[in-house]
Structures are given as C-alpha cells and as structure tokens.
Design a protein around this motif. Sequence first.
Motif, mmCIF file in Angstrom:
data_model
loop_
_atom_site.group_PDB
_atom_site.id
_atom_site.type_symbol
_atom_site.label_atom_id
_atom_site.label_comp_id
_atom_site.label_asym_id
_atom_site.label_seq_id
_atom_site.Cartn_x
_atom_site.Cartn_y
_atom_site.Cartn_z
ATOM 1 N N ASP A 173 95.451 46.641 64.582
ATOM 2 C CA ASP A 173 95.230 47.636 65.636
ATOM 3 C C ASP A 173 93.895 48.357 65.483
ATOM 4 N N ASP A 174 93.278 48.236 64.321
ATOM 5 C CA ASP A 174 91.965 48.847 64.113
ATOM 6 C C ASP A 174 90.829 47.960 64.618
ATOM 7 N N THR A 175 91.148 46.769 65.034
ATOM 8 C CA THR A 175 90.130 45.875 65.575
ATOM 9 C C THR A 175 89.537 46.475 66.839
ATOM 10 N N ALA A 176 88.217 46.637 66.835
ATOM 11 C CA ALA A 176 87.545 47.272 67.967
ATOM 12 C C ALA A 176 86.048 47.241 67.742
ATOM 13 N N MET A 177 85.317 47.598 68.786
ATOM 14 C CA MET A 177 83.892 47.878 68.642
ATOM 15 C C MET A 177 83.773 49.353 68.301
ATOM 16 N N TYR A 178 83.107 49.646 67.214
ATOM 17 C CA TYR A 178 82.950 51.017 66.756
ATOM 18 C C TYR A 178 81.540 51.508 67.090
ATOM 19 N N PHE A 179 81.483 52.671 67.705
ATOM 20 C CA PHE A 179 80.215 53.252 68.134
ATOM 21 C C PHE A 179 79.952 54.557 67.398
ATOM 22 N N CYS A 180 78.743 54.705 66.929
ATOM 23 C CA CYS A 180 78.287 55.975 66.362
ATOM 24 C C CYS A 180 77.736 56.839 67.483
ATOM 25 N N ALA A 181 78.015 58.138 67.403
ATOM 26 C CA ALA A 181 77.513 59.077 68.396
ATOM 27 C C ALA A 181 77.016 60.329 67.687
ATOM 28 N N ALA A 182 76.067 61.026 68.310
ATOM 29 C CA ALA A 182 75.531 62.243 67.710
ATOM 30 C C ALA A 182 75.181 63.257 68.781
ATOM 31 N N ASP A 183 75.324 64.520 68.396
ATOM 32 C CA ASP A 183 74.974 65.609 69.295
ATOM 33 C C ASP A 183 74.621 66.820 68.452
ATOM 34 N N SER A 184 73.775 67.701 68.995
ATOM 35 C CA SER A 184 73.357 68.881 68.239
ATOM 36 C C SER A 184 74.424 69.974 68.221
ATOM 37 N N PHE A 185 75.422 69.898 69.087
ATOM 38 C CA PHE A 185 76.457 70.927 69.128
ATOM 39 C C PHE A 185 77.248 70.915 67.835
ATOM 40 N N HIS A 186 77.544 72.115 67.284
ATOM 41 C CA HIS A 186 78.127 72.190 65.950
ATOM 42 C C HIS A 186 79.641 72.069 65.924
ATOM 43 N N ARG A 187 80.296 72.202 67.074
ATOM 44 C CA ARG A 187 81.752 72.151 67.100
ATOM 45 C C ARG A 187 82.223 70.749 67.483
ATOM 46 N N CYS A 188 82.369 69.913 66.475
ATOM 47 C CA CYS A 188 82.799 68.539 66.740
ATOM 48 C C CYS A 188 84.174 68.521 67.413
#
Length: 125
Positions: free
Chosen positions: A89-104
């Motif tokens: 079930d973990d099979t997938a395309m994994y994407f990294c993302a980033a943003d300057s906002f501090h509240r993930c």
Amino acid sequence: HVQLVESGGGSVQAGGSLVLSCAASAYAYSGACMAWFREVPGKAREAVAAIYTGTGATYYGDSAKGRFTISRGSAENSMSLQMHSLNPDDTAMYFCAADSFHRCDLIMPKAAFTYWGQGTQVTVS
C-alpha cells in the motif's frame, strides 16, 4: 529559482525499509516547511510527513505514524524520510514539497506548498 532535488526511492520487498531525501537549492528563506506527499493513479494525493527545518517540528499523516520518521538533513533546508515496515500500500510516486510558511500542520492538509519536486517512485512488492 528554487529547485527541490529528491533522492532515494526504488523497489523493496514488503517489510523492508527505504530512505527518501530532499534538498532545496537557491532557497532564500532561513527555514522551510519541507514535506513528502504521495500519489497513486486514481487516488487522491496523500500527505505523508513534514518538518519545519527551522525548529524541527514535525507532522505525520495517518499512514506514516509509527513507521516513518522525518528528520532534518545536515545541509540547510534539507530533510530525509526514513520508511520502515513498508507494505504494498506504500507503493506510490513520492513528491517533495517546500514552503516558507512555518506551520506545516496548517498547510499539509491542503497541500498548499509553493515548490514541488519531480517525484521519485517507491515500489513495494
């Protein structure tokens, strides 16, 4: 311009482990919320985990809790995701993302990130 460089991923047998890493280049801010999302064709994008690089504060999606660990990398604005006890079930395309906002925790549910990587495939058999 900002680029997210992803590494890791690949194929692994069920029960195995993988590490995904992501680093932001040309990133002008002192901290970033950096996250992993995953996508499977026909399903909604899923938030996996995130970390604010300035403080180390973390956020985990339900599927990641207890099995995955996100941590800051040695380089500024970089991070890694250790994935254990992987299953198909973990099979997938994994994407990294980033943003300057501090509240993930606030931006993860809406995937409201400014920068996105190209993705890396994880296949569990």
